[in-house]
Each structure stands twice: as structure tokens, then as C-alpha cells.
Design a protein around this motif. Structure first.
Motif, PDB file in Angstrom:
ATOM      1  N   GLU A  81      37.739  31.379  33.844  1.00 28.91           N
ATOM      2  CA  GLU A  81      38.832  32.325  34.096  1.00 28.91           C
ATOM      3  C   GLU A  81      38.521  33.198  35.311  1.00 28.91           C
ATOM      4  O   GLU A  81      39.388  33.450  36.154  1.00 28.91           O
ATOM      5  CB  GLU A  81      39.066  33.210  32.863  1.00 28.91           C
ATOM      6  CG  GLU A  81      39.646  32.476  31.677  1.00 28.91           C
ATOM      7  CD  GLU A  81      39.617  33.309  30.395  1.00 28.91           C
ATOM      8  OE1 GLU A  81      40.504  33.108  29.561  1.00 28.91           O
ATOM      9  OE2 GLU A  81      38.700  34.158  30.242  1.00 28.91           O
ATOM     10  N   ALA A  82      37.278  33.651  35.397  1.00 32.60           N
ATOM     11  CA  ALA A  82      36.876  34.492  36.535  1.00 32.60           C
ATOM     12  C   ALA A  82      36.975  33.721  37.847  1.00 32.60           C
ATOM     13  O   ALA A  82      37.454  34.249  38.848  1.00 32.60           O
ATOM     14  CB  ALA A  82      35.456  35.015  36.326  1.00 32.60           C
ATOM     15  N   ALA A  83      36.551  32.454  37.832  1.00 35.56           N
ATOM     16  CA  ALA A  83      36.620  31.639  39.049  1.00 35.56           C
ATOM     17  C   ALA A  83      38.070  31.390  39.464  1.00 35.56           C
ATOM     18  O   ALA A  83      38.404  31.436  40.651  1.00 35.56           O
ATOM     19  CB  ALA A  83      35.896  30.313  38.833  1.00 35.56           C
ATOM     20  N   ASP A 138      30.473  40.281  42.953  1.00 37.48           N
ATOM     21  CA  ASP A 138      30.640  41.478  42.124  1.00 37.48           C
ATOM     22  C   ASP A 138      31.923  41.410  41.299  1.00 37.48           C
ATOM     23  O   ASP A 138      31.953  41.832  40.144  1.00 37.48           O
ATOM     24  CB  ASP A 138      30.639  42.748  42.981  1.00 37.48           C
ATOM     25  CG  ASP A 138      29.272  43.058  43.560  1.00 37.48           C
ATOM     26  OD1 ASP A 138      28.274  42.502  43.056  1.00 37.48           O
ATOM     27  OD2 ASP A 138      29.204  43.860  44.514  1.00 37.48           O
ATOM     28  N   ILE A 139      32.978  40.868  41.891  1.00 38.19           N
ATOM     29  CA  ILE A 139      34.253  40.734  41.172  1.00 38.19           C
ATOM     30  C   ILE A 139      34.080  39.790  39.992  1.00 38.19           C
ATOM     31  O   ILE A 139      34.498  40.089  38.873  1.00 38.19           O
ATOM     32  CB  ILE A 139      35.374  40.248  42.122  1.00 38.19           C
ATOM     33  CG1 ILE A 139      35.688  41.323  43.172  1.00 38.19           C
ATOM     34  CG2 ILE A 139      36.628  39.866  41.342  1.00 38.19           C
ATOM     35  CD1 ILE A 139      36.531  40.835  44.336  1.00 38.19           C
ATOM     36  N   VAL A 140      33.441  38.646  40.233  1.00 36.87           N
ATOM     37  CA  VAL A 140      33.218  37.673  39.152  1.00 36.87           C
ATOM     38  C   VAL A 140      32.368  38.296  38.051  1.00 36.87           C
ATOM     39  O   VAL A 140      32.678  38.172  36.869  1.00 36.87           O
ATOM     40  CB  VAL A 140      32.549  36.384  39.698  1.00 36.87           C
ATOM     41  CG1 VAL A 140      32.067  35.497  38.573  1.00 36.87           C
ATOM     42  CG2 VAL A 140      33.531  35.622  40.588  1.00 36.87           C
ATOM     43  N   GLN A 141      31.309  38.993  38.415  1.00 38.34           N
ATOM     44  CA  GLN A 141      30.432  39.613  37.417  1.00 38.34           C
ATOM     45  C   GLN A 141      31.169  40.676  36.620  1.00 38.34           C
ATOM     46  O   GLN A 141      30.964  40.801  35.406  1.00 38.34           O
ATOM     47  CB  GLN A 141      29.197  40.203  38.093  1.00 38.34           C
ATOM     48  CG  GLN A 141      28.268  39.141  38.619  1.00 38.34           C
ATOM     49  CD  GLN A 141      27.126  39.707  39.428  1.00 38.34           C
ATOM     50  OE1 GLN A 141      27.025  40.910  39.647  1.00 38.34           O
ATOM     51  NE2 GLN A 141      26.251  38.835  39.901  1.00 38.34           N
ATOM     52  N   GLY A 178      39.844  43.973  44.425  1.00 38.17           N
ATOM     53  CA  GLY A 178      39.741  42.605  43.907  1.00 38.17           C
ATOM     54  C   GLY A 178      39.747  42.567  42.386  1.00 38.17           C
ATOM     55  O   GLY A 178      40.393  41.712  41.780  1.00 38.17           O
ATOM     56  N   ILE A 179      39.046  43.496  41.770  1.00 28.79           N
ATOM     57  CA  ILE A 179      39.008  43.548  40.304  1.00 28.79           C
ATOM     58  C   ILE A 179      40.405  43.870  39.769  1.00 28.79           C
ATOM     59  O   ILE A 179      40.876  43.235  38.815  1.00 28.79           O
ATOM     60  CB  ILE A 179      37.970  44.581  39.816  1.00 28.79           C
ATOM     61  CG1 ILE A 179      36.557  44.104  40.156  1.00 28.79           C
ATOM     62  CG2 ILE A 179      38.099  44.817  38.310  1.00 28.79           C
ATOM     63  CD1 ILE A 179      35.477  45.143  39.932  1.00 28.79           C
ATOM     64  N   LYS A 180      41.075  44.829  40.393  1.00 26.59           N
ATOM     65  CA  LYS A 180      42.439  45.189  39.953  1.00 26.59           C
ATOM     66  C   LYS A 180      43.384  44.002  40.071  1.00 26.59           C
ATOM     67  O   LYS A 180      44.131  43.688  39.144  1.00 26.59           O
ATOM     68  CB  LYS A 180      42.962  46.362  40.776  1.00 26.59           C
ATOM     69  CG  LYS A 180      42.279  47.672  40.495  1.00 26.59           C
ATOM     70  CD  LYS A 180      42.764  48.763  41.451  1.00 26.59           C
ATOM     71  CE  LYS A 180      41.913  50.009  41.318  1.00 26.59           C
ATOM     72  NZ  LYS A 180      42.234  50.999  42.351  1.00 26.59           N
ATOM     73  N   LEU A 181      43.342  43.321  41.225  1.00 26.34           N
ATOM     74  CA  LEU A 181      44.223  42.162  41.439  1.00 26.34           C
ATOM     75  C   LEU A 181      43.891  41.019  40.470  1.00 26.34           C
ATOM     76  O   LEU A 181      44.782  40.365  39.940  1.00 26.34           O
ATOM     77  CB  LEU A 181      44.116  41.674  42.880  1.00 26.34           C
ATOM     78  CG  LEU A 181      44.699  42.593  43.954  1.00 26.34           C
ATOM     79  CD1 LEU A 181      44.319  42.105  45.349  1.00 26.34           C
ATOM     80  CD2 LEU A 181      46.220  42.690  43.810  1.00 26.34           C
ATOM     81  N   LEU A 203      42.669  35.516  44.955  1.00 29.97           N
ATOM     82  CA  LEU A 203      42.486  36.735  45.737  1.00 29.97           C
ATOM     83  C   LEU A 203      42.386  36.433  47.232  1.00 29.97           C
ATOM     84  O   LEU A 203      41.898  35.376  47.625  1.00 29.97           O
ATOM     85  CB  LEU A 203      41.205  37.447  45.298  1.00 29.97           C
ATOM     86  CG  LEU A 203      41.143  37.909  43.851  1.00 29.97           C
ATOM     87  CD1 LEU A 203      39.788  38.535  43.564  1.00 29.97           C
ATOM     88  CD2 LEU A 203      42.248  38.893  43.548  1.00 29.97           C
ATOM     89  N   PRO A 204      42.812  37.391  48.057  1.00 29.88           N
ATOM     90  CA  PRO A 204      42.594  37.238  49.503  1.00 29.88           C
ATOM     91  C   PRO A 204      41.091  37.198  49.789  1.00 29.88           C
ATOM     92  O   PRO A 204      40.316  37.876  49.110  1.00 29.88           O
ATOM     93  CB  PRO A 204      43.222  38.489  50.113  1.00 29.88           C
ATOM     94  CG  PRO A 204      43.995  39.149  49.033  1.00 29.88           C
ATOM     95  CD  PRO A 204      43.525  38.616  47.725  1.00 29.88           C
ATOM     96  N   PRO A 205      40.645  36.431  50.788  1.00 34.90           N
ATOM     97  CA  PRO A 205      39.208  36.276  51.023  1.00 34.90           C
ATOM     98  C   PRO A 205      38.480  37.552  51.446  1.00 34.90           C
ATOM     99  O   PRO A 205      37.298  37.684  51.204  1.00 34.90           O
ATOM    100  CB  PRO A 205      39.129  35.222  52.126  1.00 34.90           C
ATOM    101  CG  PRO A 205      40.490  35.117  52.702  1.00 34.90           C
ATOM    102  CD  PRO A 205      41.457  35.628  51.685  1.00 34.90           C
ATOM    103  N   ASP A 206      39.187  38.506  52.038  1.00 33.34           N
ATOM    104  CA  ASP A 206      38.523  39.705  52.530  1.00 33.34           C
ATOM    105  C   ASP A 206      38.748  40.934  51.644  1.00 33.34           C
ATOM    106  O   ASP A 206      38.562  42.061  52.084  1.00 33.34           O
ATOM    107  CB  ASP A 206      38.982  40.002  53.956  1.00 33.34           C
ATOM    108  CG  ASP A 206      40.492  40.209  54.036  1.00 33.34           C
ATOM    109  OD1 ASP A 206      41.192  39.812  53.087  1.00 33.34           O
ATOM    110  OD2 ASP A 206      40.964  40.763  55.047  1.00 33.34           O
ATOM    111  N   VAL A 207      39.131  40.717  50.392  1.00 35.79           N
ATOM    112  CA  VAL A 207      39.435  41.829  49.490  1.00 35.79           C
ATOM    113  C   VAL A 207      38.151  42.573  49.102  1.00 35.79           C
ATOM    114  O   VAL A 207      37.087  41.970  48.984  1.00 35.79           O
ATOM    115  CB  VAL A 207      40.197  41.313  48.235  1.00 35.79           C
ATOM    116  CG1 VAL A 207      39.277  40.500  47.339  1.00 35.79           C
ATOM    117  CG2 VAL A 207      40.805  42.462  47.463  1.00 35.79           C
ATOM    118  N   GLY A 208      38.265  43.897  48.918  1.00 34.49           N
ATOM    119  CA  GLY A 208      37.136  44.708  48.475  1.00 34.49           C
ATOM    120  C   GLY A 208      36.915  44.560  46.980  1.00 34.49           C
ATOM    121  O   GLY A 208      37.750  43.994  46.261  1.00 34.49           O
TER     122      GLY A 208
END
Length: 191
Positions: free
Chosen positions: A164-166, A150-153, A181-184, A172-177
Motif C-alpha cells: 500500500e505504501a509503495a 521517510d514517506i514510506v516509513q 507527501g505524507i498528507k497526499l 506522488l510527484p517525484p519532488d514532493v516534501g
């Protein structure tokens, strides 16, 4: 251009998928690597897309990961490799395997894909060298859960390219929401 579809899977017949989006059915061709990971009939799915307009046809191709779509786009830029051949390659090899084959110049791995002969394999090795880097190869593995997908999309929808998205996802931390995640990711991309 249609960049992404989210809807209910109405039909599945390899390699074709029909997704019902608010009453409109979109026919997509997907690589088998994506097809095997699609949810069942009647379930919701999100696919990244690539729209091809030709003189005699309009085709929509779907992918579960940004890495697959990016690899597809790199493949169809090569002379003599059309969308069907690119789909065949991505059905026969994962993005990571394709990246490794290119990096290690292994024409034999590419020749094993139906429809790829020795000359085409050599042309792929030559023209993709340096273009399918480690970022692309790990992007498919990096999108390990729904939140990361969802973050990548979201980043792609905001105008960032797949690479850039990858890269932002890697930081990002692996367990981010999703929302955090989008904000970071946006903060890291704005630097």
C-alpha cells in the motif's frame, strides 16, 4: 514487534550491523544490497526491521527499503526457506532482479545465488509466481531519495503494509516534501 530503528551505526561487519538507539545497541543482519548503501560508522541510519523469534534465538533483520522487507517476508513464508536463505537471496539479487526472475520463470538466475539449488529455485519460482508483482519490483526503485523513504516509513508506521505504501508513493510527484507527501499519500489511501 520492532518495525523500524533509527540510530547511529556503531559497528559494521557484513552482514551484521550494530545500531545504537539512544544507548541501546541493536544487532541486525542485513542483506548485502542494504549493507552497501548504509552510511559510515558514527552516522545516523534508519532501517525497517523484521523480528524473528524462535525457540533457541531471537533475530532482528534490517532493510533500507520497504520492497526488500516485503520480499524477505514473502521468501520466509516458503517451506524450506528460512531467514538466512532469504537474506542470501536478497544479497545475491536485487528485488527487481528477483521479481523479473520469478515473472520470467528463470531458475538459472536463482541457482547462481549461493545456497540455492535447482529444487529450491524451482520451488521459489512456483510459490512466488504472482506474489512478487510489478508493484514490489518497482518499489525499491521508487524509493529514490530520503524524502520518499521517510514517506514510506511513515505510512508503514501508521499501519499500512509495504505494498500500500509503495502504491501511494507512485501516485506522488517525484519532488514532493516529506510532510506534503505524507498528507497526499494518506488522502490517496483513504479513497
Amino acid at each position: 514487534m520492532i518495525g523500524r530503528l533509527t540510530g547511529v551505526i556503531a559497528e559494521k561487519s557484513p552482514p551484521h550491523v550494530l545500531i545504537d538507539v539512544q544507548g541501546v545497541g541493536y544487532e541486525l543482519d542485513v542483506p548485502m544490497s542494504s549493507f552497501y548503501h548504509l552510511p559510515g560508522l558514527g552516522e545516523r541510519a534508519t532501517l525497517l526491521t523484521h523480528f524473528v523469534v524462535r525457540e533457541d534465538a531471537q533475530q532482528l533483520f534490517g532493510f533500507l527499503t520497504a520492497a526488500e522487507r516485503s520480499a524477505f517476508r514473502q521468501l520466509i513464508r516458503i517451506s524450506g526457506v528460512g531467514p538466512r536463505t532469504a537474506l542470501s537471496i536478497l544479497s545475491g539479487l536485487s528485488v527487481t532482479e528477483l521479481t523479473q526472475a520469478i515473472a520470467q520463470q528463470q531458475a538459472g538466475r536463482l541457482v547462481k545465488v549461493p545456497g540455492i539449488g535447482k529444487k529450491t529455485a524451482e520451488r521459489l519460482l512456483l510459490e512466488l509466481k504472482g506474489k512478487l508483482g510489478p508493484d514490489l519490483g518497482t518499489a525499491g526503485a521508487a524509493v529514490a531519495n530520503d524524502a520518499q523513504a521517510d514517506i514510506v516509513q511513515a505510512l508503514v508506521a501508521l499501519g499500512y503494509n509495504d505494498r500500500e505504501a509503495a502504491l501511494a508513493l507512485k501516485a506522488l510527484p517525484p519532488d514532493v516534501g516529506v510532510s506534503d507527501g505524507i498528507k497526499l499519500a494518506l488522502k490517496s489511501l483513504s479513497r
